[in-house]
Design a protein around this motif. Structure first.
Motif, PDB file in Angstrom:
ATOM      1  N   ALA A  53      24.847   6.872  86.530  1.00 25.75           N
ATOM      2  CA  ALA A  53      26.145   7.039  85.873  1.00 25.75           C
ATOM      3  C   ALA A  53      26.081   6.517  84.439  1.00 25.75           C
ATOM      4  N   THR A  54      25.401   5.388  84.249  1.00 31.33           N
ATOM      5  CA  THR A  54      25.237   4.832  82.906  1.00 31.33           C
ATOM      6  C   THR A  54      24.420   5.772  82.032  1.00 31.33           C
ATOM      7  N   LEU A  55      23.351   6.326  82.592  1.00 32.23           N
ATOM      8  CA  LEU A  55      22.512   7.263  81.840  1.00 32.23           C
ATOM      9  C   LEU A  55      23.312   8.471  81.386  1.00 32.23           C
ATOM     10  N   ILE A  56      24.117   9.024  82.276  1.00 32.57           N
ATOM     11  CA  ILE A  56      24.923  10.200  81.934  1.00 32.57           C
ATOM     12  C   ILE A  56      25.950   9.850  80.857  1.00 32.57           C
ATOM     13  N   PHE A  57      26.622   8.726  81.026  1.00 29.93           N
ATOM     14  CA  PHE A  57      27.679   8.325  80.105  1.00 29.93           C
ATOM     15  C   PHE A  57      27.133   8.107  78.693  1.00 29.93           C
ATOM     16  N   PHE A  58      25.939   7.519  78.601  1.00 26.45           N
ATOM     17  CA  PHE A  58      25.357   7.190  77.299  1.00 26.45           C
ATOM     18  C   PHE A  58      24.192   8.107  76.917  1.00 26.45           C
ATOM     19  N   MET A  59      24.097   9.282  77.547  1.00 24.66           N
ATOM     20  CA  MET A  59      22.948  10.152  77.327  1.00 24.66           C
ATOM     21  C   MET A  59      22.751  10.492  75.856  1.00 24.66           C
ATOM     22  N   ARG A  60      23.810  10.838  75.181  1.00 19.94           N
ATOM     23  CA  ARG A  60      23.689  11.203  73.764  1.00 19.94           C
ATOM     24  C   ARG A  60      23.162  10.020  72.948  1.00 19.94           C
ATOM     25  N   ASP A  61      23.697   8.824  73.198  1.00 18.96           N
ATOM     26  CA  ASP A  61      23.241   7.634  72.483  1.00 18.96           C
ATOM     27  C   ASP A  61      21.781   7.344  72.785  1.00 18.96           C
ATOM     28  N   ILE A  62      21.401   7.451  74.056  1.00 12.51           N
ATOM     29  CA  ILE A  62      20.033   7.147  74.461  1.00 12.51           C
ATOM     30  C   ILE A  62      19.044   8.091  73.798  1.00 12.51           C
ATOM     31  N   LEU A  63      19.359   9.385  73.796  1.00 17.17           N
ATOM     32  CA  LEU A  63      18.468  10.367  73.181  1.00 17.17           C
ATOM     33  C   LEU A  63      18.357  10.145  71.674  1.00 17.17           C
ATOM     34  N   GLU A  64      19.469   9.837  71.040  1.00 19.17           N
ATOM     35  CA  GLU A  64      19.463   9.603  69.592  1.00 19.17           C
ATOM     36  C   GLU A  64      18.638   8.365  69.239  1.00 19.17           C
ATOM     37  N   ILE A  65      18.848   7.292  69.993  1.00 13.58           N
ATOM     38  CA  ILE A  65      18.111   6.062  69.719  1.00 13.58           C
ATOM     39  C   ILE A  65      16.618   6.248  69.984  1.00 13.58           C
ATOM     40  N   ALA A  66      16.292   6.917  71.105  1.00 13.80           N
ATOM     41  CA  ALA A  66      14.885   7.152  71.437  1.00 13.80           C
ATOM     42  C   ALA A  66      14.202   7.990  70.363  1.00 13.80           C
ATOM     43  N   PHE A  67      14.877   9.043  69.902  1.00 14.23           N
ATOM     44  CA  PHE A  67      14.316   9.918  68.865  1.00 14.23           C
ATOM     45  C   PHE A  67      14.056   9.125  67.580  1.00 14.23           C
ATOM     46  N   ALA A  89      16.048  -4.078  69.506  1.00 16.87           N
ATOM     47  CA  ALA A  89      16.995  -5.042  70.070  1.00 16.87           C
ATOM     48  C   ALA A  89      17.039  -4.935  71.593  1.00 16.87           C
ATOM     49  N   VAL A  90      17.004  -3.696  72.117  1.00 16.34           N
ATOM     50  CA  VAL A  90      16.987  -3.502  73.566  1.00 16.34           C
ATOM     51  C   VAL A  90      15.712  -4.093  74.164  1.00 16.34           C
ATOM     52  N   PHE A 183      30.277  -2.634  73.123  1.00 15.67           N
ATOM     53  CA  PHE A 183      30.355  -1.972  74.427  1.00 15.67           C
ATOM     54  C   PHE A 183      29.092  -1.162  74.680  1.00 15.67           C
ATOM     55  N   ARG A 184      28.691  -0.352  73.713  1.00 19.94           N
ATOM     56  CA  ARG A 184      27.522   0.508  73.880  1.00 19.94           C
ATOM     57  C   ARG A 184      26.253  -0.303  74.096  1.00 19.94           C
ATOM     58  N   PHE A 185      26.047  -1.322  73.281  1.00 23.29           N
ATOM     59  CA  PHE A 185      24.814  -2.099  73.393  1.00 23.29           C
ATOM     60  C   PHE A 185      24.753  -2.858  74.714  1.00 23.29           C
ATOM     61  N   SER A 186      25.892  -3.331  75.189  1.00 22.04           N
ATOM     62  CA  SER A 186      25.931  -4.041  76.463  1.00 22.04           C
ATOM     63  C   SER A 186      25.330  -3.197  77.575  1.00 22.04           C
ATOM     64  N   LEU A 188      23.519  -0.278  77.222  1.00 23.16           N
ATOM     65  CA  LEU A 188      22.146   0.144  76.946  1.00 23.16           C
ATOM     66  C   LEU A 188      21.174  -0.945  77.396  1.00 23.16           C
ATOM     67  N   LEU A 189      21.551  -2.197  77.162  1.00 19.82           N
ATOM     68  CA  LEU A 189      20.703  -3.315  77.571  1.00 19.82           C
ATOM     69  C   LEU A 189      20.684  -3.490  79.082  1.00 19.82           C
ATOM     70  N   SER A 190      21.715  -3.008  79.753  1.00 19.44           N
ATOM     71  CA  SER A 190      21.776  -3.162  81.209  1.00 19.44           C
ATOM     72  C   SER A 190      20.779  -2.255  81.933  1.00 19.44           C
ATOM     73  N   LEU A 191      20.442  -1.114  81.336  1.00 20.61           N
ATOM     74  CA  LEU A 191      19.602  -0.136  82.029  1.00 20.61           C
ATOM     75  C   LEU A 191      18.222  -0.662  82.401  1.00 20.61           C
ATOM     76  N   PRO A 192      17.468  -1.253  81.451  1.00 21.64           N
ATOM     77  CA  PRO A 192      16.167  -1.801  81.852  1.00 21.64           C
ATOM     78  C   PRO A 192      16.298  -2.901  82.906  1.00 21.64           C
ATOM     79  N   ALA A 193      17.364  -3.716  82.801  1.00 26.02           N
ATOM     80  CA  ALA A 193      17.562  -4.800  83.764  1.00 26.02           C
ATOM     81  C   ALA A 193      17.839  -4.249  85.157  1.00 26.02           C
ATOM     82  N   ILE A 194      18.705  -3.232  85.242  1.00 24.46           N
ATOM     83  CA  ILE A 194      19.045  -2.657  86.547  1.00 24.46           C
ATOM     84  C   ILE A 194      17.843  -1.963  87.167  1.00 24.46           C
ATOM     85  N   PHE A 195      17.161  -1.130  86.372  1.00 27.80           N
ATOM     86  CA  PHE A 195      16.004  -0.412  86.907  1.00 27.80           C
ATOM     87  C   PHE A 195      14.863  -1.374  87.240  1.00 27.80           C
TER      88      PHE A 195
END
Length: 269
Positions: A53-67, A89-90, A183-186, A188-195
């Motif tokens: 759910a987090t990935l879907i919600f922030f997909m655009r941000d994640i792709l932009e940051i990764a690129f 930072a992540v 909000f966004r950074f909170s 984004l930082l949660s994803l590596p921790a959760i996985f």
């Protein structure tokens, strides 16, 4: 339908993201009501569902940051983009969380069995969230230094009763990030921790066949529910954070934590 499967999915989806501490709620339910925790395999499924759910919600941000972050290794112009420092930072925040998490893991598990400690954690969360009313919104964007501070805030939330999203969003705002960036950074930082935590837990399940066989009937309904309620919780929390109205969760956490502490000292349970 197995109602326990559905209920656990709703609880996971809502409390994973709303700043009320899912660990604190589960710990108190186990201590005071003798609630049985779900099998480890089902717990993993629910965590993966909310992470998706987090990935879907922030997909655009994640792709932009990764690129922009990957591009920064070959293109100097990309290093001046927002994605370059955000990516670092992540990484920094994740390393800090992982290192400290390994050290305090056993203590946090013991603390989850102590209603006094859990209650105090919830009261601490309540105070922090209520204080959000008095934090002025910043104008800064994420940099590596922010990864250090928000990563440390995420470590504080390893203790039961202390909300991860509450601590990290508040820390982000306190060090000058605007509400949307915090909000966004909170999350984004949660994803590596959760996985990462999910992967470590998965290693304890004893193989794929053991994992599948231990799942409750209709587990996919709970997973879908966790995914849907997780998305809903993210939408609601973002609106409340930006409107500076999420402090109400703090009142709830403080009262719940206070009730747990009072009940513990009273010794009537």
């Amino acid at each position: 339908m197995n109602m326990d499967v559905l209920i656990l999915g709703v609880i996971q989806g809502l409390t994973e993201f709303l700043p009320v501490s899912s660990s604190g709620h589960l710990a108190l339910a186990q201590i005071f009501f003798g609630m049985e925790m779900p099998p480890l395999s089902y717990d993993l499924v629910l965590h993966v569902a909310t992470a998706l759910a987090t990935l879907i919600f922030f997909m655009r941000d994640i792709l932009e940051i990764a690129f922009e972050w990957f591009g920064g290794f070959v293109n100097e112009e990309k290093r001046r983009s927002r994605g370059w420092p955000t990516g670092w930072a992540v990484i920094v925040g994740t390393v800090i969380t992982g290192a400290i998490g390994i050290m305090v893991k056993d203590y946090a598990e013991l603390a989850a069995q102590n209603s006094l400690l859990v209650g105090c954690g919830l009261m601490f969360t309540g105070v922090v969230l209520i204080a959000s009313r008095f934090i002025k919104s910043g104008v800064g964007v994420v940099n590596v230094k922010d990864g250090v501070f928000v990563g440390l805030a995420q470590c504080v939330a390893l203790m039961p009763g202390i909300s991860r999203s509450g601590m990290t969003i508040m820390m982000g705002q306190s060090i000058g990030l605007d509400k949307s960036q915090a909000f966004r950074f909170s999350f984004l930082l949660s994803l590596p921790a959760i996985f990462g935590a999910t992967l470590l837990q998965a290693m304890e399940t004893g193989g794929w066949e053991s994992f599948v066989s231990s799942l409750p009937a209709q587990w996919y309904i709970g997973a879908a529910t966790a995914f849907a309620t997780g998305l809903l919780a993210l939408v609601v929390l973002k609106k409340l954070v930006i409107a500076s109205k999420w402090w109400g969760f703090g009142v709830y956490c403080f009262l719940l934590g206070g009730a747990a502490v009072f009940t513990t000292f009273l010794g009537v349970w």
